[in-house]
Design a protein around this motif. Structure first.
Motif, PDB file in Angstrom:
ATOM      1  N   UNK A  32     -10.449  -4.602  -2.697  1.00 45.86           N
ATOM      2  CA  UNK A  32     -10.543  -5.645  -1.670  1.00 45.86           C
ATOM      3  C   UNK A  32      -9.318  -5.597  -0.763  1.00 45.86           C
ATOM      4  N   UNK A  33      -8.150  -5.487  -1.353  1.00 51.26           N
ATOM      5  CA  UNK A  33      -6.908  -5.400  -0.574  1.00 51.26           C
ATOM      6  C   UNK A  33      -6.965  -4.224   0.408  1.00 51.26           C
ATOM      7  N   UNK A  34      -7.413  -3.066  -0.074  1.00 55.08           N
ATOM      8  CA  UNK A  34      -7.481  -1.866   0.769  1.00 55.08           C
ATOM      9  C   UNK A  34      -8.419  -2.081   1.958  1.00 55.08           C
ATOM     10  N   UNK A  35      -9.579  -2.693   1.715  1.00 56.33           N
ATOM     11  CA  UNK A  35     -10.533  -2.940   2.811  1.00 56.33           C
ATOM     12  C   UNK A  35      -9.955  -3.901   3.843  1.00 56.33           C
ATOM     13  N   UNK A  36      -9.295  -4.949   3.389  1.00 52.60           N
ATOM     14  CA  UNK A  36      -8.711  -5.912   4.327  1.00 52.60           C
ATOM     15  C   UNK A  36      -7.551  -5.294   5.106  1.00 52.60           C
ATOM     16  N   UNK A  37      -6.741  -4.476   4.459  1.00 54.04           N
ATOM     17  CA  UNK A  37      -5.638  -3.802   5.165  1.00 54.04           C
ATOM     18  C   UNK A  37      -6.199  -2.800   6.172  1.00 54.04           C
ATOM     19  N   UNK A  38      -7.294  -2.128   5.824  1.00 59.82           N
ATOM     20  CA  UNK A  38      -7.920  -1.177   6.744  1.00 59.82           C
ATOM     21  C   UNK A  38      -8.394  -1.899   8.008  1.00 59.82           C
ATOM     22  N   UNK A  39      -8.877  -3.127   7.829  1.00 57.31           N
ATOM     23  CA  UNK A  39      -9.287  -3.928   8.990  1.00 57.31           C
ATOM     24  C   UNK A  39      -8.086  -4.379   9.817  1.00 57.31           C
ATOM     25  N   UNK A  40      -6.906  -4.401   9.185  1.00 56.63           N
ATOM     26  CA  UNK A  40      -5.707  -4.872   9.859  1.00 56.63           C
ATOM     27  C   UNK A  40      -5.321  -6.276   9.440  1.00 56.63           C
ATOM     28  N   UNK A  41      -5.870  -6.740   8.335  1.00 57.89           N
ATOM     29  CA  UNK A  41      -5.619  -8.095   7.869  1.00 57.89           C
ATOM     30  C   UNK A  41      -4.166  -8.364   7.551  1.00 57.89           C
ATOM     31  N   UNK A  42      -3.756  -9.585   7.847  1.00 51.02           N
ATOM     32  CA  UNK A  42      -2.408 -10.055   7.543  1.00 51.02           C
ATOM     33  C   UNK A  42      -2.529 -11.044   6.391  1.00 51.02           C
ATOM     34  N   UNK A  43      -1.809 -10.773   5.315  1.00 47.30           N
ATOM     35  CA  UNK A  43      -1.847 -11.643   4.148  1.00 47.30           C
ATOM     36  C   UNK A  43      -0.861 -12.790   4.332  1.00 47.30           C
TER      37      UNK A  43
END
Length: 189
Positions: A32-43
């Motif tokens: 899940x983390x990898x997919x969100x980072x691929x989208x450019x997500x900011x945690x």
């Protein structure tokens, strides 16, 4: 050191995903983390991710939610249309820092790996088509990486121009190396 900008692009809204995946599987959390980072997500914090509200990102978030559900987890997906200036500034600066870090990694990759690889092959006098082709593939990886980072750089982070210049320098170095390979191998194949 990056200078802080006083004006910020103000997205129309934000997409916020809060999720939970089974704790016994680090594979699920990482996926899940990898997919969100691929989208450019900011945690914002652990398992709380934000993105600017854009159609393509909204669709990506929906896919991540499906993934969370497939992994046996749960999620809450919110669209934030109004956030106070302090929160907006936190989001914008978080995205800028994230993109600036990626640009810096590209610069480092150019300087420490790409340039050193060409220097090493020159030192070894390894002027072969195969080596030039391998280095060309590395250049293509750098170009794709830069394009991805630029595509996620919604807040105009520092470092873009330097990263572009370093990738262009890598291209120039490779062209010079390829010219030398051609000169040394012409007619020997």
């Amino acid at each position: 050191m990056a200078t802080r900008r006083t004006s910020t692009k103000k997205p129309e809204g934000w997409l916020l995903l809060i999720y939970k995946v089974p704790s016994e599987s680090s594979r699920a959390r990482v996926a899940v983390w990898r997919e969100l980072k691929r989208l450019g997500g900011y945690y914002v914090q652990q398992a709380v991710c934000v993105l600017p509200d854009r159609d393509e990102l909204r669709a990506g978030m929906e896919k991540v939610r499906e993934r969370v559900a497939d992994l046996g987890g749960s999620s809450v997906f919110l669209t934030l249309t109004e956030v106070d200036d302090e929160v907006r500034a936190q989001f914008v600066e978080g995205f800028r820092a994230q993109s600036a870090k990626e640009y810096a990694e590209i610069v480092e990759e150019c300087e420490t790996k790409f340039v050193k690889e060409i220097e090493f092959e020159r030192f070894r006098e390894n002027y072969t088509f195969e080596e030039a082709e391998e280095i060309r593939q590395d250049l293509e990886k750098l170009r794709r990486w830069l394009a991805k980072v630029e595509g996620r750089d919604w807040m105009d982070a520092d470092g873009k121009e330097l990263a572009r210049a370093k990738v262009a320098e890598c291209e120039r170095l490779l062209e010079e190396f390829e010219a030398d390979v051609f000169e040394r191998t012409e007619g020997k194949d």
